[in-house]
Design a protein around this motif. Structure first.
Motif, PDB file in Angstrom:
ATOM      1  N   UNK A  61       0.841  -1.200   0.000  1.00 34.60           N
ATOM      2  CA  UNK A  61       0.000   0.000   0.000  1.00 34.60           C
ATOM      3  C   UNK A  61       0.875   1.248   0.000  1.00 34.60           C
ATOM      4  N   UNK A  62       1.894   1.262   0.854  1.00 34.48           N
ATOM      5  CA  UNK A  62       2.778   2.417   0.936  1.00 34.48           C
ATOM      6  C   UNK A  62       3.499   2.654  -0.387  1.00 34.48           C
ATOM      7  N   UNK A  63       4.014   1.591  -0.972  1.00 32.30           N
ATOM      8  CA  UNK A  63       4.728   1.716  -2.234  1.00 32.30           C
ATOM      9  C   UNK A  63       3.815   2.240  -3.333  1.00 32.30           C
ATOM     10  N   UNK A  64       2.587   1.753  -3.386  1.00 29.68           N
ATOM     11  CA  UNK A  64       1.643   2.174  -4.427  1.00 29.68           C
ATOM     12  C   UNK A  64       1.262   3.642  -4.269  1.00 29.68           C
ATOM     13  N   UNK A  65       0.957   4.067  -3.042  1.00 27.17           N
ATOM     14  CA  UNK A  65       0.564   5.465  -2.815  1.00 27.17           C
ATOM     15  C   UNK A  65       1.708   6.422  -3.116  1.00 27.17           C
ATOM     16  N   UNK A  66       2.948   5.988  -2.880  1.00 25.03           N
ATOM     17  CA  UNK A  66       4.099   6.850  -3.141  1.00 25.03           C
ATOM     18  C   UNK A  66       4.303   7.110  -4.627  1.00 25.03           C
ATOM     19  N   UNK A  67       3.616   6.362  -5.498  1.00 25.00           N
ATOM     20  CA  UNK A  67       3.750   6.549  -6.938  1.00 25.00           C
ATOM     21  C   UNK A  67       2.548   7.244  -7.556  1.00 25.00           C
ATOM     22  N   UNK A  68       1.602   7.653  -6.736  1.00 28.15           N
ATOM     23  CA  UNK A  68       0.486   8.462  -7.230  1.00 28.15           C
ATOM     24  C   UNK A  68       0.973   9.908  -7.307  1.00 28.15           C
ATOM     25  N   UNK A  69       0.998  10.473  -8.497  1.00 29.82           N
ATOM     26  CA  UNK A  69       1.672  11.754  -8.740  1.00 29.82           C
ATOM     27  C   UNK A  69       1.256  12.871  -7.787  1.00 29.82           C
ATOM     28  N   UNK A  70      -0.036  13.180  -7.599  1.00 29.04           N
ATOM     29  CA  UNK A  70      -0.388  14.278  -6.676  1.00 29.04           C
ATOM     30  C   UNK A  70       0.057  14.020  -5.248  1.00 29.04           C
ATOM     31  N   UNK A  71      -0.051  12.774  -4.787  1.00 33.01           N
ATOM     32  CA  UNK A  71       0.373  12.426  -3.429  1.00 33.01           C
ATOM     33  C   UNK A  71       1.884  12.566  -3.307  1.00 33.01           C
ATOM     34  N   UNK A  72       2.598  12.046  -4.296  1.00 27.01           N
ATOM     35  CA  UNK A  72       4.062  12.145  -4.270  1.00 27.01           C
ATOM     36  C   UNK A  72       4.523  13.598  -4.237  1.00 27.01           C
ATOM     37  N   UNK A  73       3.965  14.434  -5.121  1.00 23.00           N
ATOM     38  CA  UNK A  73       4.414  15.820  -5.199  1.00 23.00           C
ATOM     39  C   UNK A  73       4.063  16.608  -3.936  1.00 23.00           C
ATOM     40  N   UNK A  74       2.942  16.282  -3.327  1.00 20.55           N
ATOM     41  CA  UNK A  74       2.548  16.975  -2.096  1.00 20.55           C
ATOM     42  C   UNK A  74       3.507  16.642  -0.959  1.00 20.55           C
ATOM     43  N   UNK A  75       3.844  15.373  -0.769  1.00 24.79           N
ATOM     44  CA  UNK A  75       4.642  14.969   0.380  1.00 24.79           C
ATOM     45  C   UNK A  75       6.144  15.139   0.154  1.00 24.79           C
ATOM     46  N   UNK A  76       6.585  15.340  -1.077  1.00 24.49           N
ATOM     47  CA  UNK A  76       7.994  15.649  -1.295  1.00 24.49           C
ATOM     48  C   UNK A  76       8.330  17.063  -0.835  1.00 24.49           C
ATOM     49  N   UNK A  77       7.328  17.924  -0.762  1.00 23.03           N
ATOM     50  CA  UNK A  77       7.512  19.291  -0.287  1.00 23.03           C
ATOM     51  C   UNK A  77       7.129  19.356   1.186  1.00 23.03           C
ATOM     52  N   UNK A  78       8.124  19.397   2.060  1.00 21.64           N
ATOM     53  CA  UNK A  78       7.880  19.349   3.504  1.00 21.64           C
ATOM     54  C   UNK A  78       7.026  20.518   3.972  1.00 21.64           C
ATOM     55  N   UNK A  79       7.128  21.649   3.298  1.00 19.52           N
ATOM     56  CA  UNK A  79       6.368  22.818   3.712  1.00 19.52           C
ATOM     57  C   UNK A  79       4.868  22.638   3.642  1.00 19.52           C
ATOM     58  N   UNK A  80       4.390  21.640   2.898  1.00 12.42           N
ATOM     59  CA  UNK A  80       2.946  21.414   2.776  1.00 12.42           C
ATOM     60  C   UNK A  80       2.325  20.853   4.047  1.00 12.42           C
ATOM     61  N   UNK A  81       3.126  20.225   4.906  1.00 11.73           N
ATOM     62  CA  UNK A  81       2.541  19.561   6.077  1.00 11.73           C
ATOM     63  C   UNK A  81       3.370  19.726   7.345  1.00 11.73           C
ATOM     64  N   UNK A  82       4.317  20.652   7.336  1.00 12.45           N
ATOM     65  CA  UNK A  82       5.187  20.814   8.509  1.00 12.45           C
ATOM     66  C   UNK A  82       4.527  21.585   9.651  1.00 12.45           C
ATOM     67  N   UNK A  83       3.426  22.297   9.366  1.00 14.06           N
ATOM     68  CA  UNK A  83       2.793  23.120  10.404  1.00 14.06           C
ATOM     69  C   UNK A  83       1.326  22.763  10.574  1.00 14.06           C
ATOM     70  N   UNK A  84       1.037  21.492  10.657  1.00 15.72           N
ATOM     71  CA  UNK A  84      -0.340  21.037  10.835  1.00 15.72           C
ATOM     72  C   UNK A  84      -0.786  21.298  12.272  1.00 15.72           C
ATOM     73  N   UNK A  85      -2.007  21.773  12.420  1.00 15.14           N
ATOM     74  CA  UNK A  85      -2.570  22.029  13.753  1.00 15.14           C
ATOM     75  C   UNK A  85      -3.702  21.047  14.014  1.00 15.14           C
ATOM     76  N   UNK A  86      -3.575  20.301  15.096  1.00 15.45           N
ATOM     77  CA  UNK A  86      -4.573  19.304  15.481  1.00 15.45           C
ATOM     78  C   UNK A  86      -5.140  19.648  16.857  1.00 15.45           C
ATOM     79  N   UNK A  87      -6.317  19.109  17.176  1.00 11.41           N
ATOM     80  CA  UNK A  87      -6.892  19.357  18.507  1.00 11.41           C
ATOM     81  C   UNK A  87      -5.967  18.851  19.607  1.00 11.41           C
ATOM     82  N   UNK A  88      -5.990  19.457  20.785  1.00 10.41           N
ATOM     83  CA  UNK A  88      -5.147  19.009  21.900  1.00 10.41           C
ATOM     84  C   UNK A  88      -5.392  17.537  22.219  1.00 10.41           C
ATOM     85  N   UNK A  89      -4.328  16.812  22.452  1.00 10.31           N
ATOM     86  CA  UNK A  89      -4.431  15.399  22.801  1.00 10.31           C
ATOM     87  C   UNK A  89      -4.474  14.460  21.622  1.00 10.31           C
TER      88      UNK A  89
END
Length: 531
Positions: free
Chosen positions: A215-243
């Motif tokens: 599953x991991x290998x397959x998702x890593x080859x989906x172009x939009x997913x790959x391009x999004x996660x190769x850029x660390x700035x897209x997800x480095x400042x995620x805000x989640x609820x406390x806990x």
């Protein structure tokens, strides 16, 4: 005592007290912290250098600090460290959890670049300091700041030859490099001499995590997913609820994507250890890498969890996951009356419900193995178009609950950019798990136009899909193995990936497998990528 003598003694006492409590001020310096003591007798500033407080994990270290080398000597040593030739790149492995091998703490961890082990801190009485003295290992890399230090002298090493190690630990891609992966491919050479295609590397099977690897290998080859996660700035400042415990999932998945597409790896395979640990924690041990599991429930959980985390736990927001895989359909359902009763009343009227989907489930016909003359077993086959008729808004599919039976028709109203098909091969009951070995005949490319309404198909300029990944299962339900067929579009080459084993594959061999999960890319998206 005369007044003159008394005044003289008071003056001497004041001078003594001044020596005991000198004036202290701090001069700002970007590289070395300096404490300036002013001598009240000589009126001269004396500079004394001390270790930085930033990397001390033991509060007692502050009492043990002693003056170090001068700033000029420190700068010279930083650029001429005599221990760089002791680094052993062949044994360095940054795929495992970043915790101290002694204290098991993940705070302020350093990697010894001589033996590859992780230790906490670098001040006196810390584990890294003690290791450097006892083992005569001197070069350490901070796994968070990516700064290198020589211990026990405790000066920062500034040398360009360490950049390859830092890049393996934390691969960084520019926007141009990310876009270039759409239409160019690179054959890379690892430090151990092995060659690999960028993006096609084996994943280590720690014990029984092959169902996760595919599953991991397959998702890593989906172009939009790959391009999004190769850029660390897209997800480095995620805000989640406390806990919330979901934050590590996105970070570790991003790390895995960047390592998989790293063209400068030291070896031609990587370990998903950190990602798997995040899965165990975030799924509350529902998915384990020590026990074989089913890729379909794992895929469903992973896609929804990534979306949940990326949107800050706000499901209705959009994310790269839903933008890529989400489609829509209308489900028409009617209740079947008991035998001998007429379908009268409101409860038997057809109801329609709009819903979204991330993948389509295909039901295999429940046919046993056939036998030929001579009692030779043959495996039944079925075309994928037959299975897709479930979604043509004509076929009624029976669904039973504990107290009623329903007939449902599925009408696709929106096609996703990437279509996931899950072939239901396993049936589980109270006693055992049964596998349906029926071979599904499918083309590399097919058109979804005939399975959706004409009014819907008019909205799309292209309803054709090309196979991107084909996940297969081989063996018995409880002791089988999973592998994936991957298409590297930039090289127009198919690969068979099973854990650490990667081999090239001819396209005609793909349809002979017991396909379980398929990911298709819409044809117009593939053409845009090539352009």
């Amino acid at each position: 005592m005369t007044t003159a003598k008394r005044q003289k003694l008071d003056t001497e006492d004041d001078e003594v007290r001044s020596e005991e409590k000198p004036t202290i001020k701090v001069e700002p310096d970007d590289s070395v912290p300096v404490i300036v003591k002013t001598d009240p007798i000589k009126s001269e500033d004396i500079k004394i250098e001390y270790n930085s407080d930033d990397d001390y994990v033991d509060e007692d270290d502050d009492d043990d600090r002693k003056p170090l080398i001068s700033a000029q000597e420190r700068e010279w040593k930083s650029k001429h460290c005599p221990y760089l030739d002791t680094i052993q790149r062949s044994i360095l492995d940054f795929d495992f959890e970043k915790v101290c091998s002694i204290s098991l703490s993940n705070l302020n961890v350093y990697a010894c670049l001589v033996c590859g082990k992780y230790f906490q801190g670098r001040g006196k009485n810390t584990h890294a300091y003690t290791h450097s003295v006892h083992e005569d290992h001197h070069v350490f890399l901070n796994l968070h700041t990516l700064k290198s230090y020589c211990l026990p002298d405790n000066y920062e090493i500034i040398d360009a030859t360490l950049e390859d190690i830092k890049y393996v630990l934390n691969p960084i891609f520019t926007k141009d490099e990310i876009k270039s992966l759409r239409h160019t491919h690179k054959i890379c050479r690892a430090l151990d001499g092995t060659s690999y295609y960028q993006g096609i590397q084996g994943l280590n099977n720690i014990k029984a995590n092959d169902y996760m690897n595919v599953i991991l290998m397959s998702l890593c080859h989906v172009t939009p997913v790959r391009e999004f996660f190769l850029d660390v700035g897209n997800y480095s400042k995620i805000k989640l609820p406390p806990g919330s415990i979901m934050y590590p999932l996105v970070q570790r998945f991003g790390d895995l994507v960047r390592k998989l597409w790293n063209p400068r790896n030291f070896r031609s395979h990587i370990s998903p250890h950190e990602m798997l640990q995040a899965v165990v924690i975030c799924s509350k041990k529902k998915f384990q890498f020590t026990k074989q599991g089913d890729p379909i429930p794992y895929l469903s959980w992973l896609l929804n969890s990534l979306h949940y985390t990326l949107t800050g736990a706000k499901i209705k927001r959009s994310s790269v996951i839903f933008d890529t895989f989400q489609g829509e359909m209308t489900v028409h359902s009617r209740k079947v009356p008991p035998p001998g009763e007429a379908a009268l009343g409101e409860q038997y009227k057809t109801t329609s419900t709009s819903t979204s989907f991330l993948y389509l489930t295909l039901d295999l016909p429940s046919s046993p193995l056939f036998t030929e003359d001579g009692d030779h077993n043959i495996i039944p086959q079925v075309p994928i178009y037959k299975l897709l008729e479930k979604y043509n808004n004509v076929m009624e599919v029976e669904h039973k609950t504990y107290d009623a039976t329903y007939l449902k028709k599925y009408e696709i109203t929106k096609l996703p950019r990437y279509l996931i098909l899950a072939i239901k091969r396993f049936t589980e009951n109270r006693f055992f798990i049964e596998k349906n070995p029926t071979i599904v005949n499918f083309p590399i490319s097919f058109d979804m136009a005939e399975f959706i309404e004409t009014t819907v198909s008019d909205k799309y300029t292209n309803t054709e899909y090309n196979l991107l990944s084909n996940i297969c299962h081989d063996g018995t339900p409880t002791a089988g193995t999973y592998s994936t067929h991957l298409h590297l579009s930039s090289a127009n080459q198919w690969f068979d990936v099973q854990d650490l084993h990667v081999t090239k594959l001819q396209p005609q061999m793909i349809t002979l497998s017991e396909s379980y999960i398929q990911i298709y890319e819409r044809a117009d998206l593939a053409e845009d990528s090539k352009g």
